[in-house]
Design a protein around this motif. Sequence first.
Motif, PDB file in Angstrom:
ATOM      1  N   GLN A 135       0.580  -0.968  -0.100  1.00 16.10           N
ATOM      2  CA  GLN A 135      -0.172   0.009   0.000  1.00 16.10           C
ATOM      3  C   GLN A 135       1.300   1.360  -0.121  1.00 16.10           C
ATOM      4  N   ARG A 136       1.765   0.872   0.596  1.00 13.28           N
ATOM      5  CA  ARG A 136       2.696   2.348   0.949  1.00 13.28           C
ATOM      6  C   ARG A 136       3.569   2.331  -0.290  1.00 13.28           C
ATOM      7  N   ILE A 137       3.273   1.601  -0.904  1.00 14.87           N
ATOM      8  CA  ILE A 137       4.831   1.472  -2.362  1.00 14.87           C
ATOM      9  C   ILE A 137       3.946   1.871  -3.389  1.00 14.87           C
ATOM     10  N   GLY A 138       2.248   2.229  -3.702  1.00 16.98           N
ATOM     11  CA  GLY A 138       1.475   2.504  -4.321  1.00 16.98           C
ATOM     12  C   GLY A 138       1.502   1.874  -6.093  1.00 16.98           C
ATOM     13  N   GLU A 146       1.461 -14.952  -2.583  1.00 16.94           N
ATOM     14  CA  GLU A 146       0.515 -14.208  -1.981  1.00 16.94           C
ATOM     15  C   GLU A 146       1.132 -12.929  -1.965  1.00 16.94           C
ATOM     16  N   ILE A 147       2.195 -12.351  -2.675  1.00 19.98           N
ATOM     17  CA  ILE A 147       2.570 -11.156  -3.277  1.00 19.98           C
ATOM     18  C   ILE A 147       1.321 -10.910  -4.643  1.00 19.98           C
ATOM     19  N   THR A 148       1.369 -11.767  -5.419  1.00 14.67           N
ATOM     20  CA  THR A 148       0.922 -11.465  -6.372  1.00 14.67           C
ATOM     21  C   THR A 148      -0.920 -11.732  -6.580  1.00 14.67           C
ATOM     22  N   SER A 149      -1.308 -12.185  -5.535  1.00 11.60           N
ATOM     23  CA  SER A 149      -2.560 -11.876  -5.209  1.00 11.60           C
ATOM     24  C   SER A 149      -2.298 -10.384  -4.374  1.00 11.60           C
ATOM     25  N   LEU A 150      -2.453  -9.973  -3.734  1.00 13.59           N
ATOM     26  CA  LEU A 150      -2.055  -8.364  -3.154  1.00 13.59           C
ATOM     27  C   LEU A 150      -1.829  -7.528  -3.569  1.00 13.59           C
ATOM     28  N   LEU A 151      -1.282  -8.184  -5.260  1.00 16.65           N
ATOM     29  CA  LEU A 151      -0.721  -7.006  -6.174  1.00 16.65           C
ATOM     30  C   LEU A 151      -1.669  -6.589  -6.871  1.00 16.65           C
ATOM     31  N   LYS A 152      -2.761  -8.131  -7.460  1.00 18.40           N
ATOM     32  CA  LYS A 152      -4.080  -7.568  -8.142  1.00 18.40           C
ATOM     33  C   LYS A 152      -4.975  -7.107  -7.020  1.00 18.40           C
ATOM     34  N   ASP A 153      -4.742  -7.680  -5.748  1.00 20.07           N
ATOM     35  CA  ASP A 153      -6.131  -7.202  -4.639  1.00 20.07           C
ATOM     36  C   ASP A 153      -6.201  -5.325  -4.985  1.00 20.07           C
ATOM     37  N   LEU A 154      -4.895  -4.914  -4.615  1.00 18.65           N
ATOM     38  CA  LEU A 154      -4.790  -3.509  -4.809  1.00 18.65           C
ATOM     39  C   LEU A 154      -4.445  -2.519  -5.672  1.00 18.65           C
ATOM     40  N   GLY A 155      -4.920  -3.201  -7.069  1.00 17.79           N
ATOM     41  CA  GLY A 155      -5.088  -2.499  -8.258  1.00 17.79           C
ATOM     42  C   GLY A 155      -3.649  -2.366  -9.508  1.00 17.79           C
ATOM     43  N   ALA A 156      -3.243  -3.329  -8.961  1.00 18.00           N
ATOM     44  CA  ALA A 156      -1.480  -3.499  -9.659  1.00 18.00           C
ATOM     45  C   ALA A 156      -2.456  -3.656 -11.256  1.00 18.00           C
ATOM     46  N   LYS A 157      -1.449  -3.070 -12.254  1.00 15.28           N
ATOM     47  CA  LYS A 157      -2.331  -3.454 -13.591  1.00 15.28           C
ATOM     48  C   LYS A 157      -1.812  -4.195 -13.794  1.00 15.28           C
ATOM     49  N   TYR A 158      -0.514  -5.143 -14.077  1.00 17.36           N
ATOM     50  CA  TYR A 158      -0.597  -6.147 -14.699  1.00 17.36           C
ATOM     51  C   TYR A 158       0.879  -6.781 -14.304  1.00 17.36           C
ATOM     52  N   VAL A 159       0.597  -8.236 -13.638  1.00 20.45           N
ATOM     53  CA  VAL A 159       1.574  -8.534 -13.034  1.00 20.45           C
ATOM     54  C   VAL A 159       2.059  -9.804 -13.598  1.00 20.45           C
TER      55      VAL A 159
END
Length: 219
Positions: free
Chosen positions: A59-62, A82-95
Amino acid sequence: MKSILMIGLGNFGHYLCRDLAELRNEIMIVDKEETALEDLLDVATSSLIADCTRESVLQRIGVANFDLCFVCIGGSFQSNLEITSLLKDLGAKYVVSQANNEVHAKFLLRNGADEIIHPNKDAALRAAVKYNNDHVFDYIDLRDGYSVYEITPLREWVGKSILTSNIRAKYDVYVIGILSKTSGDNIMPSPQAVIQADDHLMVLAHESTMEKLIRKLGK
């Protein structure tokens, strides 16, 4: 130029970071071990020592502000997941996530990864194609059975232009580059470009087509 977040700096992550930096992308690198970041500080735009399995860190990274997010923690599938799932939950465009096997790949895709990288599998495939035949020097897998191959020319092509050799019509192979030690590399050569005996050709073709051509090269 793209803005890229890279999480995990093992061997694959190191190579990927340097290659992306050479292409003039802006890269933020993150790893929970300071030593993993040290030799990349000269090419990264920014860096952070942190554990990205913690949602507060991401969240802090944005993460939504980055064009691409790479998850390259090869030694811990659980952390990758875990990180992959969190990234998408936080709105990452492309993982893009690193997987060590097909089972891991399936789980990562189901939990938010847009694309999977198999560094060991891809390297093994390239090596297998390269060392299986004396006339194939490199290989890049694309999709739907199509690949780019670096090959020696057929004897019947030597001294002739691409157009005169009728390579595309006769062999269903597209010459996209001529690599020459004497005259330099010619990427996207014209149909009038002449093929020499010591040239290497970069060709685009379907695997079924190349099987026939490689057999002919071996004769």
